[in-house]
Design a protein around this motif. Structure first.
Motif, PDB file in Angstrom:
ATOM      1  N   GLU A 580     -19.508  -2.328  -0.509  1.00 36.36           N
ATOM      2  CA  GLU A 580     -20.532  -2.071  -1.520  1.00 36.36           C
ATOM      3  C   GLU A 580     -20.520  -0.606  -1.943  1.00 36.36           C
ATOM      4  OE1 GLU A 580     -22.510  -3.953  -3.153  1.00 36.36           O
ATOM      5  OE2 GLU A 580     -22.114  -5.873  -2.199  1.00 36.36           O
ATOM      6  N   TRP A 581     -20.374   0.289  -0.982  1.00 38.42           N
ATOM      7  CA  TRP A 581     -20.364   1.710  -1.321  1.00 38.42           C
ATOM      8  C   TRP A 581     -19.149   2.075  -2.155  1.00 38.42           C
ATOM      9  CZ3 TRP A 581     -16.878   5.276   1.229  1.00 38.42           C
ATOM     10  CH2 TRP A 581     -17.019   6.586   0.769  1.00 38.42           C
ATOM     11  N   LEU A 582     -17.959   1.569  -1.795  1.00 39.35           N
ATOM     12  CA  LEU A 582     -16.755   1.862  -2.562  1.00 39.35           C
ATOM     13  C   LEU A 582     -16.854   1.330  -3.986  1.00 39.35           C
ATOM     14  CD1 LEU A 582     -13.999   1.115   0.118  1.00 39.35           C
ATOM     15  CD2 LEU A 582     -14.769   3.355  -0.673  1.00 39.35           C
ATOM     16  N   THR A 583     -17.425   0.130  -4.137  1.00 44.12           N
ATOM     17  CA  THR A 583     -17.588  -0.433  -5.477  1.00 44.12           C
ATOM     18  C   THR A 583     -18.563   0.381  -6.303  1.00 44.12           C
ATOM     19  OG1 THR A 583     -17.142  -2.635  -4.556  1.00 44.12           O
ATOM     20  CG2 THR A 583     -18.119  -2.536  -6.744  1.00 44.12           C
ATOM     21  N   SER A 584     -19.644   0.831  -5.695  1.00 39.70           N
ATOM     22  CA  SER A 584     -20.620   1.650  -6.418  1.00 39.70           C
ATOM     23  C   SER A 584     -20.036   2.994  -6.833  1.00 39.70           C
ATOM     24  CB  SER A 584     -21.861   1.867  -5.552  1.00 39.70           C
ATOM     25  OG  SER A 584     -21.543   2.610  -4.388  1.00 39.70           O
ATOM     26  N   MET A 585     -19.023   3.492  -6.104  1.00 43.79           N
ATOM     27  CA  MET A 585     -18.372   4.759  -6.449  1.00 43.79           C
ATOM     28  C   MET A 585     -17.148   4.552  -7.347  1.00 43.79           C
ATOM     29  SD  MET A 585     -20.405   6.752  -5.002  1.00 43.79           S
ATOM     30  CE  MET A 585     -19.545   8.239  -5.469  1.00 43.79           C
ATOM     31  N   ASN A 586     -16.961   3.327  -7.870  1.00 43.77           N
ATOM     32  CA  ASN A 586     -15.841   3.006  -8.772  1.00 43.77           C
ATOM     33  C   ASN A 586     -14.495   3.286  -8.114  1.00 43.77           C
ATOM     34  OD1 ASN A 586     -17.580   2.215 -10.868  1.00 43.77           O
ATOM     35  ND2 ASN A 586     -17.740   4.321 -11.614  1.00 43.77           N
ATOM     36  N   LEU A 587     -14.377   2.924  -6.847  1.00 48.09           N
ATOM     37  CA  LEU A 587     -13.124   3.073  -6.111  1.00 48.09           C
ATOM     38  C   LEU A 587     -12.534   1.694  -5.852  1.00 48.09           C
ATOM     39  CD1 LEU A 587     -13.915   5.863  -3.487  1.00 48.09           C
ATOM     40  CD2 LEU A 587     -12.483   6.048  -5.514  1.00 48.09           C
ATOM     41  N   LYS A 588     -11.280   1.526  -6.218  1.00 45.91           N
ATOM     42  CA  LYS A 588     -10.583   0.269  -5.975  1.00 45.91           C
ATOM     43  C   LYS A 588     -10.166   0.189  -4.514  1.00 45.91           C
ATOM     44  CE  LYS A 588      -8.379  -3.577  -6.707  1.00 45.91           C
ATOM     45  NZ  LYS A 588      -9.125  -4.824  -6.919  1.00 45.91           N
ATOM     46  N   TYR A 589     -10.486  -0.925  -3.858  1.00 49.03           N
ATOM     47  CA  TYR A 589     -10.108  -1.096  -2.457  1.00 49.03           C
ATOM     48  C   TYR A 589      -9.347  -2.402  -2.281  1.00 49.03           C
ATOM     49  CZ  TYR A 589     -13.938  -4.466  -1.949  1.00 49.03           C
ATOM     50  OH  TYR A 589     -14.759  -5.549  -2.084  1.00 49.03           O
ATOM     51  N   TYR A 590      -8.519  -2.430  -1.242  1.00 45.23           N
ATOM     52  CA  TYR A 590      -7.765  -3.620  -0.858  1.00 45.23           C
ATOM     53  C   TYR A 590      -7.968  -3.864   0.632  1.00 45.23           C
ATOM     54  CZ  TYR A 590      -5.327  -3.157  -5.336  1.00 45.23           C
ATOM     55  OH  TYR A 590      -5.033  -3.059  -6.665  1.00 45.23           O
ATOM     56  N   GLU A 591      -7.719  -5.095   1.042  1.00 40.76           N
ATOM     57  CA  GLU A 591      -7.847  -5.476   2.453  1.00 40.76           C
ATOM     58  C   GLU A 591      -6.488  -5.905   2.984  1.00 40.76           C
ATOM     59  OE1 GLU A 591     -11.093  -8.045   3.546  1.00 40.76           O
ATOM     60  OE2 GLU A 591     -12.152  -7.597   1.685  1.00 40.76           O
ATOM     61  N   ASN A 592      -6.191  -5.473   4.216  1.00 36.59           N
ATOM     62  CA  ASN A 592      -4.945  -5.844   4.878  1.00 36.59           C
ATOM     63  C   ASN A 592      -5.242  -6.165   6.333  1.00 36.59           C
ATOM     64  OD1 ASN A 592      -2.329  -5.363   3.132  1.00 36.59           O
ATOM     65  ND2 ASN A 592      -3.802  -3.775   2.565  1.00 36.59           N
ATOM     66  N   LYS A 593      -4.373  -6.959   6.919  1.00 36.68           N
ATOM     67  CA  LYS A 593      -4.537  -7.351   8.314  1.00 36.68           C
ATOM     68  C   LYS A 593      -3.693  -6.510   9.255  1.00 36.68           C
ATOM     69  CE  LYS A 593      -5.699 -12.146   7.236  1.00 36.68           C
ATOM     70  NZ  LYS A 593      -5.387 -13.581   7.479  1.00 36.68           N
ATOM     71  N   MET A 594      -3.011  -5.493   8.728  1.00 39.75           N
ATOM     72  CA  MET A 594      -2.168  -4.657   9.575  1.00 39.75           C
ATOM     73  C   MET A 594      -2.174  -3.243   9.028  1.00 39.75           C
ATOM     74  SD  MET A 594       1.544  -6.069   8.340  1.00 39.75           S
ATOM     75  CE  MET A 594       0.999  -7.762   8.552  1.00 39.75           C
ATOM     76  N   ASN A 595      -1.715  -2.312   9.860  1.00 35.23           N
ATOM     77  CA  ASN A 595      -1.592  -0.922   9.443  1.00 35.23           C
ATOM     78  C   ASN A 595      -0.271  -0.711   8.713  1.00 35.23           C
ATOM     79  OD1 ASN A 595      -3.222  -0.511  12.404  1.00 35.23           O
ATOM     80  ND2 ASN A 595      -4.038   0.544  10.634  1.00 35.23           N
ATOM     81  N   LEU A 596      -0.310   0.051   7.640  1.00 37.80           N
ATOM     82  CA  LEU A 596       0.876   0.325   6.830  1.00 37.80           C
ATOM     83  C   LEU A 596       1.379   1.740   7.085  1.00 37.80           C
ATOM     84  CD1 LEU A 596      -0.236  -1.213   3.410  1.00 37.80           C
ATOM     85  CD2 LEU A 596       0.994  -2.323   5.282  1.00 37.80           C
ATOM     86  N   VAL A 597       2.688   1.921   6.932  1.00 34.86           N
ATOM     87  CA  VAL A 597       3.312   3.243   7.020  1.00 34.86           C
ATOM     88  C   VAL A 597       3.412   3.775   5.596  1.00 34.86           C
ATOM     89  CG1 VAL A 597       5.288   4.559   7.820  1.00 34.86           C
ATOM     90  CG2 VAL A 597       4.589   2.504   9.060  1.00 34.86           C
ATOM     91  N   TRP A 598       2.613   4.774   5.263  1.00 34.56           N
ATOM     92  CA  TRP A 598       2.439   5.174   3.872  1.00 34.56           C
ATOM     93  C   TRP A 598       3.499   6.140   3.379  1.00 34.56           C
ATOM     94  CZ3 TRP A 598      -0.560   2.901   0.443  1.00 34.56           C
ATOM     95  CH2 TRP A 598      -1.576   2.063   0.914  1.00 34.56           C
ATOM     96  N   LYS A 599       4.149   6.853   4.244  1.00 32.15           N
ATOM     97  CA  LYS A 599       5.114   7.856   3.781  1.00 32.15           C
ATOM     98  C   LYS A 599       6.255   7.224   2.993  1.00 32.15           C
ATOM     99  CE  LYS A 599       7.649  11.914   5.403  1.00 32.15           C
ATOM    100  NZ  LYS A 599       7.996  12.758   6.575  1.00 32.15           N
ATOM    101  N   PRO A 600       6.954   6.195   3.490  1.00 30.67           N
ATOM    102  CA  PRO A 600       8.015   5.583   2.669  1.00 30.67           C
ATOM    103  C   PRO A 600       7.474   4.845   1.448  1.00 30.67           C
ATOM    104  CG  PRO A 600       7.701   4.366   4.722  1.00 30.67           C
ATOM    105  CD  PRO A 600       6.894   5.612   4.843  1.00 30.67           C
TER     106      PRO A 600
END
Length: 714
Positions: A580-600
């Motif tokens: 709810e807070w992210l939506t009120s701040m106009n931030l797009k969010y996604y849900e995942n079931k695992m941790n991602l490696v963001w550097k690559p």
């Protein structure tokens, strides 16, 4: 349906099958009642669940109460039936219908109920308005209707709450869909603009250290066989083959000594190329990588006291030089700040405040004053310590009163680093403690009604209110100054919303993160955490849906050169609040079931921004959509006839069984051909006759039983 006089309902059927068999499993897939499953025969004793589902049915407007009901509705009717002997053998003339096992009331009034029913309350009002003649009747009715009334009220409240949650979820999903297109466009625009930008590497060239400009400057004495430390030139003079050789302190990596019976060994280790990792080498080593290096040198000294003193002097000089160089490098990256212009007359002043990070220095720490001048703040203490914070360098200003904390604070998040003491920092905080840390020395238990205890609590409450009022008045005066003289800076004090806070681990320890209008902050624990929401591209909620107690939240910034920031160990009970807070701040969010490696991931996006947007942009994080697509593909792939696949499996099983029999019992092939179709009793009788014919008689019954057992096993 056609036989029962309702052919118009055939087009409203939703399922391709009308039931399934029930056996060892609740639903036996091999006995599905479909058009394609024609290989299975009904046998006596089978139990089936017969179900008919209809959708898209229209409500008759002429019926009573049709205006209050939806125009379309769906219906499902199911029964459990038992197949009888006559019906299984196909004797349709004398066959009795299948036995119905679900004999329960099916009238509409028996199986329906209304959640928004106010008739109970009206009945109670009518009963309360009646005379005293029906007192007993009223009492009995009240007792009988009290429980349904409470139940209907609870069900109504639950339904309203569920409806409210569904509405909020629908609005949130709609807004998130709008943000998807917006965030993809912003990402493409930012990557396109910064793709050909210069990096502007500001790293200055490191010069080679010079101990002495000429050999004549090297100190010589009659004691050339001793190790000497030249503090002025920051050099260590070592005797090598009777010659004094100077070594600058920056080329010495470490020094130590070990004492033996009558001597001390001094070991000096110098910087040299690393055989394991060349990236760890210093700049000087990498510059002269092709030269010959002296890795270490050892000396034996008969004067133990002199050896210990030399080692201590070298370590002290090396530490001081390193501190000076690190401070110089930090100051070299600083942005030049304007000079403070002192204000005339009375200036807003806040007394008895502490500062974090501390200014360093020796002696007892003391509180100071914070003054707001013409173009910046100035903090100074009675010890002469001073720190200036310019208005133009302030990115965010926070004021957090002492509600459930022990301090009341004013915090500044800066654009560029400034030197606070001997370290550079973007965070500067001024605070006052509203509670004193007191330890009760008496071992006795104090009563909650103790007058001294009550007086202490009252004193702490008054001190907290007084401190909050002082900070509040100071913030108002500074805000008026900003609006009057520095309107172009758009500065204002931001107050955190504690009711929206949630626990998490932004660095290494658990903190209570509090959202503000523009940021997500933790201003109590050090190191401070201040995250500007306008710099965030998307937010990824990781480890959501595994039934775990915690989940993680990753903030991916618009500047892909900046490493994403992870907030770990957020309780799963706060996931809806965070959404709810992210939506009120106009931030797009996604849900995942695992941790991602963001550097690559970010590296791939930066290499081909257009291809990234063409492939859907950030939608690759939408695991729900990908899961739905996989389910549809699987359903389309496995939709072909179940009966054919089952027949193929059974044929494969039979062929495997026959192959095993042929491999194990090659000696009994002829008997199997002749015994095909015989029962176990016939096989046992034939075995006994063979035994008698061979003259074994009853004495060989055990052996015949073994042979029969072997045939049974076969």
């Amino acid at each position: 349906l056609e036989a029962s006089g309702c052919p118009e309902l055939v087009q409203h059927m939703t399922n391709k099958y009308v039931g399934f068999g029930m056996g060892l499993e609740f639903k036996e897939s091999v006995y599905s009642l479909t058009e394609k499953n024609e290989s299975r025969r009904f046998e006596a004793g089978m139990i089936f669940n017969v179900s008919v589902s209809l959708s898209g049915l229209k409500m008759d407007p002429s019926e009573k109460g049709a205006a209050e009901q939806p125009a379309e509705y769906a219906m499902q009717v199911s029964d459990t039936v038992l197949v009888r002997e006559a019906a299984a053998n196909g004797a349709e003339e004398d066959a009795q219908p299948a036995e119905l096992l679900t004999e329960v009331p099916k009238q509409w009034k028996d199986i329906s109920y209304i959640l928004n029913d106010d008739e109970d309350e009206e009945m109670e009002d009518k009963e309360n308005a009646g005379g005293s003649k029906k007192q007993k009747t009223k009492q009995v009715k009240f007792e009988n209707e009290a429980l349904p009334s409470k139940r209907s009220s609870a069900m109504r409240a639950t339904a309203e709450e569920r409806q409210e949650q569904e509405n909020s979820e629908a609005l949130r999903r709609e807004k998130q869909e709008e943000l998807t297109r917006k965030v993809n466009e912003e990402t493409l625009r930012y990557l396109t603009q910064s793709k050909h930008a210069d990096d502007n590497d500001k790293t200055k060239e490191v010069k080679d250290p010079v101990a002495y400009k000429s050999p004549q400057e090297v100190p010589h004495s009659s004691k050339d066989g001793l190790i000497k430390v030249d503090q002025r030139a920051e050099t260590v003079v070592l005797p090598i083959y009777g010659v004094s050789v100077p070594f600058h302190i920056s080329v010495i990596k470490n020094v130590n000594n070990s004492n033996e019976s009558d001597a001390s060994f001094v070991r000096i280790i110098l910087h040299s190329p690393s055989a394991m990792n060349a990236l760890r080498d210093s700049v000087l080593v990498q510059r002269h990588i092709h030269n010959a290096f002296l890795k270490e040198i050892s000396f034996r000294c008969t004067d133990v006291r002199h050896a210990n003193r030399i080692v201590q002097e070298i370590k002290t000089m090396r530490r001081l030089v390193q501190q000076r160089e690190s401070e110089r490098l930090e100051r070299a990256t600083l942005v030049a700040q304007e000079k403070l212009v002192p204000a005339r007359g009375r200036v807003p002043t806040l007394n008895d405040v502490w500062i974090r990070p501390t200014l360093g220095g020796r002696g007892k720490k003391m509180t100071g004053q914070l003054q707001a001048h013409t173009n910046g703040f100035r903090y100074h203490s009675p010890k002469g310590e001073r720190l200036d914070v310019m208005y133009g360098n302030i990115k965010h200003a926070f004021f957090q009163p002492a509600e459930k904390e022990m301090i009341c604070l004013i915090h500044f998040h800066l654009y560029n680093d400034i030197m606070v003491g001997k370290k550079k920092s973007k965070e500067v905080q001024f605070y006052t403690e509203v509670m004193e840390v007191v330890q009760t020395l008496d071992a006795g238990r104090r009563n909650s009604y103790d007058p001294d205890e009550i007086e202490d609590e009252q004193r702490e409450r008054e001190r907290r209110n007084r401190t909050n009022n002082e900070y509040n008045n100071y913030v108002k005066k500074v805000q008026e100054l900003w609006e009057k003289d520095h309107r172009e800076l758009n500065l204002e004090f931001d107050i955190p919303f504690r009711e929206l806070g949630f626990p998490g681990v932004p660095h290494k320890s658990t903190s209570f993160l509090i959202p503000t209008v523009y940021c997500l902050v933790d201003l109590i624990e050090t190191p401070f955490f201040v995250l500007t929401l306008s710099e965030v591209a998307v937010v990824n909620l990781e480890r959501v849906g595994f039934g775990l107690k915690n989940f993680d939240m990753v903030f991916v910034f618009k500047d892909f050169d900046r490493e994403p920031h992870r907030v770990d160990a957020i309780p799963s009970t706060n996931v809806e609040q965070v959404k709810e807070w992210l939506t009120s701040m106009n931030l797009k969010y996604y849900e995942n079931k695992m941790n991602l490696v963001w550097k690559p991931i970010l590296k791939t996006i930066k290499e081909d921004p257009e291809g990234f947007i063409a492939d859907g942009g950030w939608e690759f994080l939408n695991m729900e959509a990908s899961a739905d697509e996989e389910e549809e593909e699987e359903s389309e792939e496995f939709e072909p006839e179940e009966s054919e696949s089952e027949e193929e499996e059974s044929e494969d099983d039979e062929s495997d069984f026959e192959e095993d029999d042929e491999d194990d019992d090659d000696d009994f092939d002829e008997e199997e051909d002749s015994e095909e179709g015989k029962t176990w009793e016939e096989l046992e009788a034939e075995a006994r006759r063979d035994d008698r014919r061979k003259g074994r008689g009853e004495d060989s019954d055990d052996e015949g039983g073994r042979r029969g057992g072997k045939r049974r096993r076969r």
